[in-house]
Every structure is written in C-alpha cells, then in structure tokens.
Design a protein around this motif. Structure first.
Motif, PDB file in Angstrom:
ATOM      1  N   CYS A   1     -39.439  75.955  37.304  1.00  0.00           N
ATOM      2  CA  CYS A   1     -40.117  74.873  36.571  1.00  0.00           C
ATOM      3  C   CYS A   1     -41.618  74.938  36.819  1.00  0.00           C
ATOM      4  O   CYS A   1     -42.422  74.661  35.918  1.00  0.00           O
TER       5      CYS A   1
ATOM      6  N   ARG B   1     -42.852  78.133  34.871  1.00  0.00           N
ATOM      7  CA  ARG B   1     -42.731  78.166  33.415  1.00  0.00           C
ATOM      8  C   ARG B   1     -42.925  76.813  32.732  1.00  0.00           C
ATOM      9  O   ARG B   1     -43.037  76.758  31.511  1.00  0.00           O
ATOM     10  N   GLY B   2     -42.930  75.760  33.502  1.00  0.00           N
ATOM     11  CA  GLY B   2     -42.965  74.422  32.902  1.00  0.00           C
ATOM     12  C   GLY B   2     -41.553  73.869  32.795  1.00  0.00           C
ATOM     13  O   GLY B   2     -40.609  74.609  32.479  1.00  0.00           O
TER      14      GLY B   2
ATOM     15  N   SER C   1     -40.082  71.864  30.618  1.00  0.00           N
ATOM     16  CA  SER C   1     -39.376  71.861  29.334  1.00  0.00           C
ATOM     17  C   SER C   1     -38.924  73.267  28.956  1.00  0.00           C
ATOM     18  O   SER C   1     -37.874  73.451  28.346  1.00  0.00           O
ATOM     19  N   TYR C   2     -39.722  74.261  29.341  1.00  0.00           N
ATOM     20  CA  TYR C   2     -39.318  75.652  29.088  1.00  0.00           C
ATOM     21  C   TYR C   2     -37.973  75.939  29.764  1.00  0.00           C
ATOM     22  O   TYR C   2     -37.058  76.492  29.163  1.00  0.00           O
ATOM     23  N   VAL C   3     -37.879  75.531  31.010  1.00  0.00           N
ATOM     24  CA  VAL C   3     -36.650  75.791  31.767  1.00  0.00           C
ATOM     25  C   VAL C   3     -35.482  74.979  31.194  1.00  0.00           C
ATOM     26  O   VAL C   3     -34.381  75.507  31.010  1.00  0.00           O
TER      27      VAL C   3
ATOM     28  N   ASN D   1     -34.996  74.058  28.285  1.00  0.00           N
ATOM     29  CA  ASN D   1     -34.529  74.646  27.025  1.00  0.00           C
ATOM     30  C   ASN D   1     -33.536  75.771  27.259  1.00  0.00           C
ATOM     31  O   ASN D   1     -32.853  76.205  26.338  1.00  0.00           O
ATOM     32  N   ARG D   2     -33.502  76.278  28.482  1.00  0.00           N
ATOM     33  CA  ARG D   2     -32.649  77.431  28.782  1.00  0.00           C
ATOM     34  C   ARG D   2     -31.482  77.124  29.722  1.00  0.00           C
ATOM     35  O   ARG D   2     -30.599  77.950  29.929  1.00  0.00           O
TER      36      ARG D   2
ATOM     37  N   LEU E   1     -35.679  83.493  35.050  1.00  0.00           N
ATOM     38  CA  LEU E   1     -36.874  82.840  34.497  1.00  0.00           C
ATOM     39  C   LEU E   1     -38.075  82.908  35.445  1.00  0.00           C
ATOM     40  O   LEU E   1     -39.208  82.666  35.020  1.00  0.00           O
TER      41      LEU E   1
ATOM     42  N   SER F   1     -41.196  84.044  37.445  1.00  0.00           N
ATOM     43  CA  SER F   1     -42.239  85.008  37.095  1.00  0.00           C
ATOM     44  C   SER F   1     -42.103  86.276  37.931  1.00  0.00           C
ATOM     45  O   SER F   1     -41.605  86.232  39.055  1.00  0.00           O
TER      46      SER F   1
ATOM     47  N   GLU G   1     -33.726  86.183  30.766  1.00  0.00           N
ATOM     48  CA  GLU G   1     -35.070  86.587  30.330  1.00  0.00           C
ATOM     49  C   GLU G   1     -35.623  87.733  31.164  1.00  0.00           C
ATOM     50  O   GLU G   1     -36.790  88.092  31.037  1.00  0.00           O
TER      51      GLU G   1
END
Lengths: 331, 331, 331, 331
Positions: C88, C91-92, C94-96, C98-99, C138, C140, C194
C-alpha cells in the motif's frame, strides 16, 4: 442401411458411402462458423476455422475419407487415452487404477476444485488434466523422452510410423499452460505423482504436442475397436483388458463436459482435443449385414472450430449424423 | 464361451448356466457381510442383509434364476429410469431433454450443491434426485395418481401386471425424506418444476415405493435390451429413440458415484436403488454364438447389503463376475 | 480494573499486572499439550511444544513480559499484514485494493477452490495465501531482495532493527511449499500477478521466513494501535488510512478459519502464523482509567503448539483470558 | 471534529450536525438511482427507490434525523440479530453457540452449498439464513407466536412499543420464499433444528415481516452501543456478554458478502436487510470530546435501492461518509 437399399457389392457400397459422407461434410462445414478455434497458443489460433475432415477405416480395409483430410494437427487431449494405455502396459492395469479412478467429474477438464472439494485418494479419471498428469508421472523412464518412448512405441504400432512432437507447439504449451502447472503442484503436494514434477509436465506438454492426422486417429480407433489387436495381423498391440476398459472410459469421460450428451446422442467411445481432433471407436456388432463398417471401424475427425465445451463443433454434429444414419450407437 | 466348450443344445447349456449362476450366488452371498442395508426407513432397515438373488431373462425365452428370487422390494431409484421414459412418452423426448440434461455430476445423488455451484439451466441428469424430481413434475396429470398412471401403464406393459405402491414405504419416504423436500424447494425456487411441488414430491415418493421383484427387473431390462419392443410380440412399448438414449444414460449415470467404475469393469447399462435392486441391460450382439443370452437379455438383482456408494455390494460383484465370464460388456 | 481495586501508582499497578500475567502464562502453558506444532518444515517441527510467552508494550512505555520471551521464530503468515502495508505504501491503497479484496472467505487459508468456484476478479483478502502472494507481486522492485526492501524498511521503523531472513527456513519453505506454487500458477494463469511468478514466490517464501521475537510483534502491534504513528515520536510510519484498514482486516480475516470466533470471544485485531506467533492490537480507548494499557498497546505472543485452525492454542486462550480480564474488546 | 472547530454548546453543535447530515442525505439520495429495490415480494417491490433517511440517537439524548424519516418498513434480515439475542436470553449464550457458529462464510446469505460442502456441525453464523432459521428453532415456545413473544418483549424494551408483524409481508414471504424452505428442510434432515420445521419457518417469516422505522433501528443500535443497558435507566435489557458478542458478529458477518469491506471502510457493527434498512452501532469512545455522539450512539438508515450485495446503496455510502467525517470506526 437406413437410407435405402444397398446391395452387398462392396465397391458399389463404398461409392454410395463416399457420396453420403461427402455431402454430410459439405453440410456440416457450413456450421463451423458457430464455433471458435482455441487461441491460447499460436499454433492453435492459426487453424482454419472452416476446416472439417473425416477418415473412417474399417476392419475389412474399407476406407472413406472426405473434406480436409491432409492436415497435420497436434493431438492434445486425445493423447490422454494413449498415455493411459502406455502406463497400463508399463505398470500393469491395477497399478494404474490404484492411482487414478475412472469416474466422470461433472467439472471442467482443467478443474483443481474437485480435488480440493472432494479430497479423493486419486484423481477422478485419466481424461481430465489432473488424472492425465498423474498418468504421465507413472510412465516408465527418468526423462521425458524416456517416458514418451512407451507412448511412441505404442503409437507406431497403431499408426504405422513413429510420430513426432511439434516443437513449436510443445514450447508454447510449456510456456503458457500455467493452469497445468498449478494442477501439477497441487498433485505434487497431495502425493499423487510418482515422478519429478518438471519431468512429468515436460512429458505431458510433449505428449499433447504430438502431430497427427485423421488417418492416424482412425487407425488408433480401429485398434481399439479390435480390442487392442492389430486389425491386419491380429497381433496384440494393447492387452484386451486395457483396450476394453479404455473404451468404457472414453464413453463416460471422453468428451469433456459433454460426455453424457455424446453417449446419449452418438453412443460410441470417443475422445476429443482442443485442436479439433476426435478419435471415435465403432465396436464390432452385427445388426445390419449390409453395412461394411459394422464389423468395427475407427474414425478420425478434424475440425478446429470448437463449441463451448471444447469439442469440434462440426465434428460432433458430423459424428452424430453418421451414428444415427448407420446405427452405430452401442446402445 | 469363456469357461470350456458347450454344445448348442439349449437345454444342456441352460443346465450348465444354472450351475454356474448357483455357484456364483453362493460365493457372493458370503460377501454381503461387507455391506450394510439402508436404515433411513423401517422397510429398508428390516431387509435381510445376507439376501442375494438374480434373475436373467433372455430374448429367446431362456431364464436363469438363483438365490433369493421371491422377495418383493421397493424399486427406489430404479424408478427414475421408468419415470424418465414415461415423461418422454407423455411429453416428447426433446421437451424433456430441454428440462433435464444427461451429464454425469461427480456429486452424490442427493446433492443440492451442484445446482447452486454450477447454476445450470437444467438438472444434470434424470438419475440424480434433483433431475428425477424434475422429471416427476413433467409427468402428465394433476394429481400424483394421475401422474403415476403413465408409469403404471408403462410398467404393466413391461412386467405383465400392474404394480402397486407399498403404502408403508411411501408413508415412510414421505415423512422422512427431508433432503428430497429440500431439493424440491430448491428446484421450485429455481423454476425447474412444471407441477405443484407437493404433488411432485408425492409422485416421487410413491414411484420410489412401488413393489417389484427381480423377475420384474429382468423383464424391464429385456424390453430395454430389445430397444423398447416387447420381446415376444415385437410391439413397441417404448419409442426406440427413448429406449436407446436411456441405455446410454444408465451407463454413464446409473450406478451413483460408481457409474464410471461399473462402466469400466462391467460395461452394461444398469440402474441401482437403495433397496438393493439393480436392473441391468445386455444389448444384443454376436460375439459368441454358443451363449444363448447374447441376443440380448435383461437382468434383475436383489441384494440389500449396500456398499459405500449405495449399490448392492453382492449385486455389483455378481454382475461383474457374470459380465466377465460371459463377455457381456458393450466395449 | 476488573479484579479488585488498584490505585493509580503505575509501578504498583505494573507489579500487580506482572503477577497476573505470570500466573496466566503458567496456567495456559499446561494446556499447550492439547495442540501440535507444525511439522511441514524442520525448523517448525523442532519447536518446543510447551513454550508460551507474551510481551505487552503500552504506548506509555509500560511493558509486561512473561514466559518464554527470548525465542526467535519465523514470522510466517503474520508477514502478510506487513507486506500488505508495504505494498500500500509502494503503490497506494486504492491500487492495492483494486487487486485484492478484503472479504473473509469461509475457506482454509491455502484454498484454491474459492478462486475457481467464485471466479472473483481479485483474491478474497490479503491474509489468505492467494491474496498474500498477489500482494507480494505488487511490491516494488524486480528481484525478491528489492521487493523485500520495502518490507525491511517498514519493519525496521516498527521494531527498531533490520530483521533477517532465516535462510534454512526460507530454503525449506521454498523446497516444500508445493501448494503455494500451485496457488501461484493458478494466479498467474488468471492474470492476478504483477511480477514474475518465480520472483513473487521467492519474495513470499522469504517474507514468511523473517525471524522475529514477541517484543518485535508487540512493537508492531503498538504502531498499529497508534494508527501508524511511532509511539514515541508520533512520526508517521504507516499512513493512517492504511493502518486503520489493516486493523479491520485483521479483525475479520486474521485468525484463519477461527477469525469470527476470535472477534466474538477476544474482540481485538490480531494475526497469527503457523510458527505459533500472534500479533494483537489494542486500540486506545478510555473505559477504565486505572488500567495503563487502555491508551493502546501491542501484544506479541509465541506458543508453537497449534489448534486445528492453525492458531497457537495457548496463545488464543491467553489472549481471550486477558481480553476478558482487562476488557480489551473493541465491542 | 474533522470539519472545522465547533464549540461545546450542544445546541449550536447540533445545528451544525443537522446541516451536515441534511447535505449528505441530499447528496447520496441522488446516488440511489444506481441501485435496485428488491422485487421478490410486492411490499418490497413497491418501495420508493429514491428514498433515503437516517436517524442518529446519542446516549446523551442528542437526535439527528434527516431525509425520509417517517417510513415504516419490514425489518427483514435485521431481525436475525434480534432473534439471536432473544434465543441467547431464552436458552443461554453457550447453548446457542453450541448450535450455531460465528464464522463468516464467503458465500451468499441464502447458500445451502456451504452446508453440504463443509458438512459443519453447526451453521456458519446466525446472520446467514441457515443460521438464522436454526436460531428461530431455538426460541422458547411451541407456536410461532409463542416463539416471537421473546422477540417482541426484547424489542419493546429497546424501542418503547410492541412492534407488529405486517401480515401482507408475512404472507408474501411465507408463500414465495422457497429457498428458505429448501434451507429449512436441509437443516431438518441434518438434525440442526430444535423445533418443528413448519413452526420454525412461520416464526422466521414473521420475524422478517415486523414493521419498524429508522428511529426504532437507531434505538436498537443505541442499546447495543450501551452494552445492552437501557440508555436512560441503565437497566439491563440484554446481558452484557450477549450484547458485546453480537456487535462482533455484526462487524464480521452483518453486511452480507460486503461485510469485510464495510468493516474496512466504515468500521462499525451494522446489519442490513433487503428492505433497505440498516442498523449501525457506534460504541462509546473518547477520541474527540467535541463531538457529542462519541459517547455512543445508534444509527438507523432506510434506503430501499440495493447494491449487488443486497445492502442499501445510499445507506452504505452515507454511513461511510459519516464514519469518515466523524471518525467513528472502531479501528
């Protein structure tokens, strides 16, 4: 003969039959537009959606071919029948049946769920992926080439030449078939496999990538029809007990989620693959003495446009038509 | 003939066959101790665990009976085959097949789960409870007695007399079979049924409670073997297309969760019930001209001790033995 | 205070608390005989079944430790909470989200079935294996070490030192965890991941093999209790929105198949691992001003004997007892 | 206060709060177009899709109401919380918990599948239909009216008057809810029920058909917030242990398949019904002394347009907004 009276002059009969089959091929070729070719690997995606061909080879030597008869295609799931036979010949039928059941699943061929949900002691049957991968692990040999040797020897006896793996197809399968790897690791964790998983999957992907023609499929069907004996020499290629069990297995589990309907509407043992191939087995019987195929034949079909269950859409319709016309159903 | 040479004198053959069958019955009777009788209703719980009987009736009139041949027992799930036929005759085959599929499930016969998990447009097949109840709702008539009339007429043509519902059994089924009510309401909510649920379940419980003997089962099997024609008069009792489809359905789905194994190891269409009855169908074929049954026969078995799948434990073993000895498998 | 009156002199209170906790540890240590240590890798199998230790660290600096407090153990599934936070932060939120969803599953933590049966667009939650492996993908970075860097930086801020991967544990996990590879390939095929699967699984196995102590877990719990702020400096270690969501997630999904019961009977966010560790979070609240922990604390537990759901059997009972005595439940 | 500074003059604060809530209601009312009202019975189908109303009642007597506040609607699944409490009071908490678990399912509220697939000894939780029907069977009394008496007494204490069953709604539920009958018979067959099924279902359908308002729901929420004590008299309405467990249960299982997301994004115990009602519980806490509701409040929402999970689409969004603005989350 259902359609009119035919005398017993074989040549004349054969001409009639050829005419019938040609007209049916032409008719069902048009219906291939309702299906779709598999697209998960390039070699399948490139197939001609409109292709449809059939080869029928009778024990008495009568052969009828029609439509797109010359294509080579990958054998795909039809190989599951052959590796099961090879494993039974390598290890003995009871050894193999202790490690894979022969029950229909009601689930998709590539399901893992049924293993987790039911926690069976063995995969449901050798014609779903979990069972087929288990069977590949049972083949003799340490490398995939050694394991495939039993299969190649078997196939050579059935089709008259040693088939080859299509390397592009194999590499595509190997590199894309993540679901099969998932199934493989699930099986490994559950203790179902008897060989190294990497070797087992290599074997599985290679066996699916063997190139074949509809004549080859018809010959394979004919040997099975003849209870495993060479139709010419009557020498044993497959032990009779294995050949007969395989036909039962094909009937109950051979056509993916449509196996029950195929049994009901066509009524003969068959196995399909996502390349659009189908091998069908017409056991010998004497209901109608006029039809030369009724002492047993093998049928090979190729039609890459698939229905929703993954079976050749034209092939299924064609086989259903033929079985009804010539009264081929076992039932 | 597998076991020694037999001349074609039918009387002599019949004597030999009787001796064989008697010895097999004696042998497999002992193995009934490994099974258990159903206990969910009194009439089943009271059955003699050690009973085992068989009746084989050939098209040519040859009859072999052995063991416990006189018992009357409730038909239970075997009725599913007959109501399916009756519904097809009432409504037409395609009408019925639009409302029930013919695919094996991989689930227990009394599963609801497969309906919820798969959300199929129709129940998987007429031989699991969800499909059978749906089929009962398709029978013509407004009351359960009207609905059963089609079934009784059909059965009377097959067995030569009008069978009766065992009222005690019916009342027990009606009062205890909560799972079937659960399935019924699930079907009702999903819009699968075409009659009032109460009437449908009443019909279903009554049809399961019809009393029958192994001779009756053998006669039913013989009519199916003969593609729906009366074996004596060759008059049509069941339309040929229905009779043949039913045999395919019995082969793929008839023996509960062991249908695949029964196809593989025995290889003939059959249907079992929890009372220990089995009807089996030997289609006509000519592999061995010495064996009089090979022009088709029906087999009825009764052995109330059940295996884990709910099939008569002695009956299954006996049928497997006979099928192997006389080479009855379709495959 | 539930048990008798205590004055507000913190030292005295602390003494009382220590006495209580010591007696509870002694009591629940005896009950570890009812559990079993995990045995699937050597490092877990070697754990002392009778060990039980607890560390409680309050925001005000009060610390209570009792029992087996010095053991180092692998963090196992507790790492799922931390990689979710790290992802989180990378990536943020909401990005996480969403997955990966945040719904309880009702299935075992290592189930594949729920993915196949439901075909969800994202795994159910980050605390079952399918979700956790997705989250690891996810992070990095291209290599597993790069991916773990976010996790190590996060953990160092929380526990005051850079933790280390136990190489033996990692190699054992890597070499034995076939179910996780199966899940990984299933996810890969479904397009959930990802990053490269090999890197993702390497990351996952390494994160599970990080060594930790109960003090470390208590410190992690305290930072979460403090909504992601350093309890001493009040500097942000974790964004508040992430910290608070993680606590909700731990409450609904943190304790395997017993999450609902833990919420009902203990009532605080917690996450367990198969090594026997539990991190629990006591959010700040003011119901009873006499109890110094009620302004928020973190709790670390170690007790390798597991119950059937895979949670520390002594740890669960101890936490339940403490939560009831000190009225820690959120509810 | 999140939005600007507010002095402690309660009247002024209340005015501000009212303004806020009015503006939020107006905003989220527009979003009700994205949902759909339930249509399975007439009384639900006739609801105004655009309605949205809220009632918030604090322990200190502060009340904020906004939007469509006067509607009476059927309580539906929210009754599951109350019958669980009533059964615990009739039978004792441990008696009830021995017959129904408190675990989230990951399945739809009306699933039977999870019972068949997992074969649990008790239904997963009292807030899915299988658990709720089981709980209704546990209520004291022989008739449905006797069983409901415990519920009515409980509700009268909470809302100040004796509520009534909407007879039209009851008759509709009774006559259409075939899935619940299916679940009922499944439970009966599995031995889960302690009363006659007909009585149990009658009780269940009646309890779902009790009419209620958002003020009533807010009052129910307030009693739960106050750990089961009357907020005015502090007399015990519900035993504290039951009240607190119920709040945990609502948090993990209260919002159908979106319970995990509601916990993560809103973070307070709540239960929804298909009529569009939601009861939410804000436990007392002291994070911000300026906001009068933070010593505990109950919230009632009505908004019949539902999202895909069956929760009020406007209600969920409104509660999420309020919880974020006023920092109501437990976590």
């Amino acid at each position: 003969m259902v359609q009119g009276s035919v005398n017993l002059n074989t040549e004349l009969t054969k001409e009639w039959l050829q005419d019938y089959v040609d007209s049916w091929i032409n008719f069902y070729k048009k219906q291939t537009v309702d299906g779709e070719v598999a697209t998960y690997i390039p070699i399948l995606a490139e197939a001609d959606q409109h292709a449809l061909g059939i080869s029928i080879i009778g024990k008495n030597g009568v052969t009828i071919k029609s439509g797109d008869t010359e294509e080579k295609f990958t054998i795909q799931s039809i190989s599951k029948v052959l590796t099961f036979i090879a494993a039974c010949m390598d290890r003995g039928l009871s050894y193999v049946l202790n490690r894979v059941d022969v029950e229909p699943t009601g689930e998709a061929f590539n399901s893992i769920m049924h293993l987790e949900m039911k926690q069976p002691k063995k995969p449901f049957n050798p014609l779903v992926n979990s069972g087929a991968i288990t069977v590949s692990s049972l083949l003799s040999g340490k490398t995939s080439d050694q394991k495939l040797e039993s299969l190649f020897i078997l196939m050579e006896k059935m089709i008259g030449y040693r088939p080859e793996v299509n390397v592009d197809a194999y590499e595509s399968e190997r590199d894309t078939s993540m679901r099969n790897r998932s199934i493989g690791y699930y099986l490994l964790e559950g203790g179902y496999l008897e060989s190294d998983l990497g070797i087992t999957l290599e074997t599985y992907f290679k066996q699916c990538s063997i190139e074949i023609t509809i004549d080859d499929l018809a010959k394979i069907g004919l040997v099975l029809s003849n209870d495993g004996l060479d139709p010419n020499t009557e020498e044993e290629i497959i032990p009779r007990s294995v050949a007969r069990l395989v036909k039962a297995l094909m009937l109950t589990c051979g056509m993916y989620d449509a196996s029950g309907k195929f049994a009901a509407y066509v009524g003969i043992p068959a196995k399909s693959g996502v390349s659009g191939g189908i091998v069908a087995v017409v056991p010998p019987r004497v209901r109608d003495e006029e039809l030369p195929f009724l002492d047993g034949c093998g049928i090979g079909v190729f039609g890459p446009a698939l229905d929703l269950q993954g079976n050749s859409i034209g092939g299924i319709k064609l086989l259903r038509h033929i079985a009804n016309q010539w009264d081929l159903s076992l039932f």
